[in-house]
Design a protein around this motif. Structure first.
Motif, PDB file in Angstrom:
ATOM      1  N   ARG A 141       0.761  -1.283  -0.014  1.00 48.26           N
ATOM      2  CA  ARG A 141       0.110   0.048  -0.082  1.00 48.26           C
ATOM      3  C   ARG A 141       0.767   1.194  -0.018  1.00 48.26           C
ATOM      4  NH1 ARG A 141      -3.544  -2.220   5.112  1.00 48.26           N
ATOM      5  NH2 ARG A 141      -3.728  -4.456   4.290  1.00 48.26           N
ATOM      6  N   ALA A 172       2.416   1.524  -3.466  1.00 44.51           N
ATOM      7  CA  ALA A 172       1.371   2.244  -4.425  1.00 44.51           C
ATOM      8  C   ALA A 172       1.225   3.767  -4.176  1.00 44.51           C
ATOM      9  CB  ALA A 172       0.252   1.530  -4.168  1.00 44.51           C
ATOM     10  N   ASP A 209       2.498   6.865  -6.776  1.00 44.60           N
ATOM     11  CA  ASP A 209       1.633   7.933  -7.323  1.00 44.60           C
ATOM     12  C   ASP A 209       2.022   9.140  -7.214  1.00 44.60           C
ATOM     13  OD1 ASP A 209      -1.134   7.980  -8.864  1.00 44.60           O
ATOM     14  OD2 ASP A 209      -1.276   9.405  -6.958  1.00 44.60           O
ATOM     15  N   ASP A 219       1.249  -4.444  -6.558  1.00 46.27           N
ATOM     16  CA  ASP A 219       0.144  -4.881  -7.419  1.00 46.27           C
ATOM     17  C   ASP A 219      -1.036  -4.208  -6.896  1.00 46.27           C
ATOM     18  OD1 ASP A 219       1.624  -6.597  -9.059  1.00 46.27           O
ATOM     19  OD2 ASP A 219       1.507  -8.229  -7.371  1.00 46.27           O
ATOM     20  N   ALA A 252      -4.042  -1.437  -6.243  1.00 43.37           N
ATOM     21  CA  ALA A 252      -4.567  -0.250  -6.774  1.00 43.37           C
ATOM     22  C   ALA A 252      -5.015   0.996  -5.577  1.00 43.37           C
ATOM     23  CB  ALA A 252      -5.943  -0.679  -7.331  1.00 43.37           C
ATOM     24  N   LEU A 253      -4.748   2.335  -6.248  1.00 41.40           N
ATOM     25  CA  LEU A 253      -4.797   3.219  -5.197  1.00 41.40           C
ATOM     26  C   LEU A 253      -6.189   3.163  -4.497  1.00 41.40           C
ATOM     27  CD1 LEU A 253      -3.394   6.623  -7.045  1.00 41.40           C
ATOM     28  CD2 LEU A 253      -2.561   5.343  -5.012  1.00 41.40           C
ATOM     29  N   ASP A 254      -7.284   2.926  -5.252  1.00 42.81           N
ATOM     30  CA  ASP A 254      -8.661   2.704  -4.548  1.00 42.81           C
ATOM     31  C   ASP A 254      -8.638   1.600  -3.647  1.00 42.81           C
ATOM     32  OD1 ASP A 254      -8.728   0.785  -6.490  1.00 42.81           O
ATOM     33  OD2 ASP A 254     -10.270   1.715  -7.660  1.00 42.81           O
ATOM     34  N   ALA A 255      -7.685   0.795  -3.526  1.00 41.54           N
ATOM     35  CA  ALA A 255      -7.792  -0.466  -2.461  1.00 41.54           C
ATOM     36  C   ALA A 255      -7.020  -0.162  -1.417  1.00 41.54           C
ATOM     37  CB  ALA A 255      -7.079  -1.521  -3.361  1.00 41.54           C
TER      38      ALA A 255
END
Length: 414
Positions: free
Chosen positions: A268, A271, A275, A292, A294-297
């Motif tokens: 996390r 990621a 970004d 692996d 995703a930002l929204d995760a």
């Protein structure tokens, strides 16, 4: 006759190059116990005074200022100063200076601040200019080279302030209860707890390659990994890249601890900061460590804390975790307050993204001008070129300081 015409006349009619040579000799003459050498210094000093008197006589209204300009600034530096004064209608009233790769450079100054630069800082100080040293280094390191390079009296004068560890603390001798401000003590307990956890584990839990290849800079608050190899070398780059990935994972685990969740490195932090920062993303991609996730995760609790914590990468130099609520801007504001500078117009000199924050702050508030060495980070150079185009050669901070000195002297005339 306008200001530009007068400057043209000064540099056309007088041998200013010889004048500057005499001034430099007189100023930087080494302490030598020799009658012949001292006589030579005395002759040069007399010649310098005579040449200055010629300028004072030729320019009766502005002679003293023009004599100072001619002895300190080249023609190009003087006209740069006049252009800056014409544009901003103000002179510099405080210096805000980064150290590493700005005042000194491992590239061509043997990582020491040149004598010329130190003398110019002393001249500014003697003429009443406050100086803010703004650095990512520890306080003790900065105090050491300031005392060694500028002398104990100047370093403890009350007119020199040190913003250290990129804004986590401010040290301004001679100001009573405000002498040392530990700005990190104002952070909430949650953030301080995260930093405490990272610091306690950063070396003991590190892979052997990092334990052997890095050391922890002796900070009061920030967590900074430095290479045990020459800065800028291939080995330093390798270990700092590895250290950056390790710090990201350790930060994520420390945040999980504070949130009461299972402290596993799930990518996390990688990621989030990839970004936020293209340099971090490049390191992760080049080392095959891209996440692996995703930002929204990223859970809200993690994201809200990551948004308050800065991860900085300096290629082949350092990997660092700091607070986004504490940066060089916050430190500079605190230093200016202690120094009593309510309406600053600063010369800000720096090379990195932490300096860029200060440069943007002065630009947004019409509070100064920004300058950078030609090897500064891309974003810093882009900003400097878009404002006043004040880029100087690596290791030659004196060039910009001379222009700032000329700008200050001109501002007193008009």
């Amino acid at each position: 006759m306008n200001e530009y015409d007068l400057l043209y006349r000064l540099y056309e009619e007088f041998d200013t190059e010889t004048l500057r040579a005499y001034q430099e000799f007189v100023d930087l003459f080494p302490p030598i116990d020799s009658r012949v050498a001292l006589d030579h210094w005395g002759d040069a000093s007399e010649e310098l005074d005579e040449k200055k008197d010629e300028i004072r006589t030729a320019f009766p209204q502005v002679g003293e200022t023009f004599a100072a300009l001619a002895s300190m600034a080249t023609r190009e530096q003087a006209f740069t100063a006049l252009d800056l004064y014409t544009k901003h209608d103000r002179g510099v009233n405080v210096l805000v200076l980064d150290v590493d790769e700005t005042l000194r450079s491992a590239g061509n100054t043997d990582n020491e601040i040149p004598r010329e630069t130190l003398h110019l800082l002393t001249r500014f100080y003697e003429e009443g200019m406050p100086i803010v040293i703004c650095t990512g280094q520890t306080l003790e390191n900065v105090k050491g080279f300031l005392i060694q390079g500028l002398g104990n009296e100047m370093a403890h004068s009350g007119d020199v302030s040190i913003v250290y560890e990129a804004g986590t603390g401010v040290f301004t001798p001679g100001h009573g209860a405000e002498t040392k401000q530990l700005l990190y003590e104002d952070l909430d307990a949650e953030i301080r707890d995260i930093f405490s956890r990272v610091r306690s584990r950063v070396l003991p839990d590190a892979p052997e390659s990092i334990r052997r290849g890095c050391h922890l800079q002796g900070n009061e608050f920030n967590v900074t990994l430095k290479p045990n190899f020459e800065t800028g070398s291939e080995r330093a780059e390798t270990v700092i890249d590895e250290g950056l990935v390790y710090l990201l994972d350790l930060l994520e685990e420390s945040v999980a601890d504070v949130l009461g969740e299972e402290p596993t490195a799930a990518g996390r932090a990688r990621a989030f900061y990839a970004d936020m920062d293209p340099e971090i993303r490049n390191v992760l991609e080049a080392s095959g460590e891209q996440p692996d996730v995703a930002l929204d995760a990223i859970p809200d609790g993690f994201g809200s804390l990551f948004e308050r914590i800065d991860v900085a990468y300096y290629e082949a130099d350092a990997a660092e975790i700091g607070s986004l609520e504490l940066n060089k801007v916050i430190g500079v504001e605190a230093a200016l307050s202690v120094l009593g500078i309510d309406d600053p117009f600063a010369l800000v000199m720096g090379d990195s993204k932490s300096d860029l924050r200060v440069m943007r702050w002065i630009d947004d508030n019409d509070a100064g001008i920004a300058a950078a060495p030609d090897h500064a980070s891309e974003d810093v150079l882009k900003h400097v070129l878009a404002t006043d185009e004040l880029v100087f050669d690596r290791g030659d901070a004196a060039e910009m300081l001379r222009s700032a000195y000329a700008m200050r002297r001109l501002s007193r005339l008009y």
